[in-house]
Design a protein around this motif. Structure first.
Motif, short mmCIF file in Angstrom:
data_model
loop_
_atom_site.label_atom_id
_atom_site.label_comp_id
_atom_site.label_asym_id
_atom_site.label_seq_id
_atom_site.Cartn_x
_atom_site.Cartn_y
_atom_site.Cartn_z
N LEU A 117 -11.09 77.74 154.42
CA LEU A 117 -12.50 77.84 154.08
C LEU A 117 -13.21 78.30 155.33
O LEU A 117 -13.13 77.67 156.39
CB LEU A 117 -13.04 76.48 153.62
CG LEU A 117 -14.50 76.43 153.22
CD1 LEU A 117 -14.78 77.33 152.02
CD2 LEU A 117 -14.92 74.99 152.90
N VAL B 25 -19.84 81.82 152.56
CA VAL B 25 -18.55 81.18 152.76
C VAL B 25 -17.48 81.91 151.96
O VAL B 25 -17.76 82.55 150.94
CB VAL B 25 -18.57 79.69 152.35
CG1 VAL B 25 -19.43 78.87 153.28
CG2 VAL B 25 -19.02 79.52 150.92
N PHE C 51 -13.40 81.17 150.47
CA PHE C 51 -12.35 80.19 150.17
C PHE C 51 -11.13 80.99 149.77
O PHE C 51 -11.15 81.73 148.78
CB PHE C 51 -12.87 79.33 149.00
CG PHE C 51 -11.95 78.27 148.47
CD1 PHE C 51 -11.94 77.01 149.03
CD2 PHE C 51 -11.15 78.52 147.37
CE1 PHE C 51 -11.13 76.01 148.50
CE2 PHE C 51 -10.34 77.53 146.84
CZ PHE C 51 -10.33 76.28 147.41
N CYS D 52 -7.11 80.81 148.84
CA CYS D 52 -6.25 79.76 148.32
C CYS D 52 -4.99 80.33 147.68
O CYS D 52 -5.06 81.28 146.89
CB CYS D 52 -7.04 78.98 147.27
SG CYS D 52 -6.14 77.73 146.39
#
Length: 165
Positions: free
Chosen positions: A71, A80, A82, A84
């Motif tokens: 993050l 931001v 993220f 994953c």
């Protein structure tokens, strides 16, 4: 120039180990199912947080899924990202905004990749929110759409308590 600690200061409230006190997975193609989950956010000196998520069946302890990634806050902004990877063969990049005043991160998928032999239906979009409810209570909500269900639909809801180690 900001140092690596400054780059994560606005999301430092996520750092630590969190264990779910309530968690439910649901979707039109499945019966609602309780689960347990542990989230771990760490900072190792780079300009981002590392994370790992591990979910299991609370009745028999059987593992359900694992996720890991990063993050990151764009320096000087509330933007931001993220990033994953999941053991189910899905890789996500989600981007969104940070609301520092309310300790909340709102994300929406920008790209979803999957292994060539992933089972149908495929995930087509994700929307995720992390919100600090109190100093030691975190909420995560995830909405999802698939090749079969095109509208963003509630998929995961969990409340976590911070574990002091």
């Amino acid at each position: 120039m900001a140092n690596n600690t400054d780059n994560v200061k606005s999301i430092a409230w996520l750092i630590g180990k969190w264990e779910s006190t309530e968690a439910t997975a649901s979707f039109p193609s499945m019966q609602p199912m309780p689960y347990k989950e542990e989230l771990v956010f760490t900072h190792v000196g780079q300009p981002m947080l590392n994370f790992s998520f591990h979910a299991w069946n609370p009745q028999n302890g059987e593992p359900l899924h694992k996720e890991s990634g990063f993050l990151r806050v764009k320096p000087g902004t509330n933007e931001v990202a993220f990033m994953c990877a999941q053991n189910l063969g899905i890789v996500e990049i989600e981007e969104g905004s940070l609301n520092e005043e309310h300790s909340q991160v709102d994300l929406e998928s920008r790209a979803i990749g999957r292994m060539s032999f992933a089972t149908e239906p495929h995930t087509t979009k994700i929307s995720r929110k992390f919100k600090l409810l109190k100093g030691d209570t975190l909420e995560q909500t995830v909405f999802m759409s698939t090749t079969k269900h095109h509208e963003l639909t509630p998929h995961l809801y969990a409340v976590y308590k911070k574990i002091n180690e």
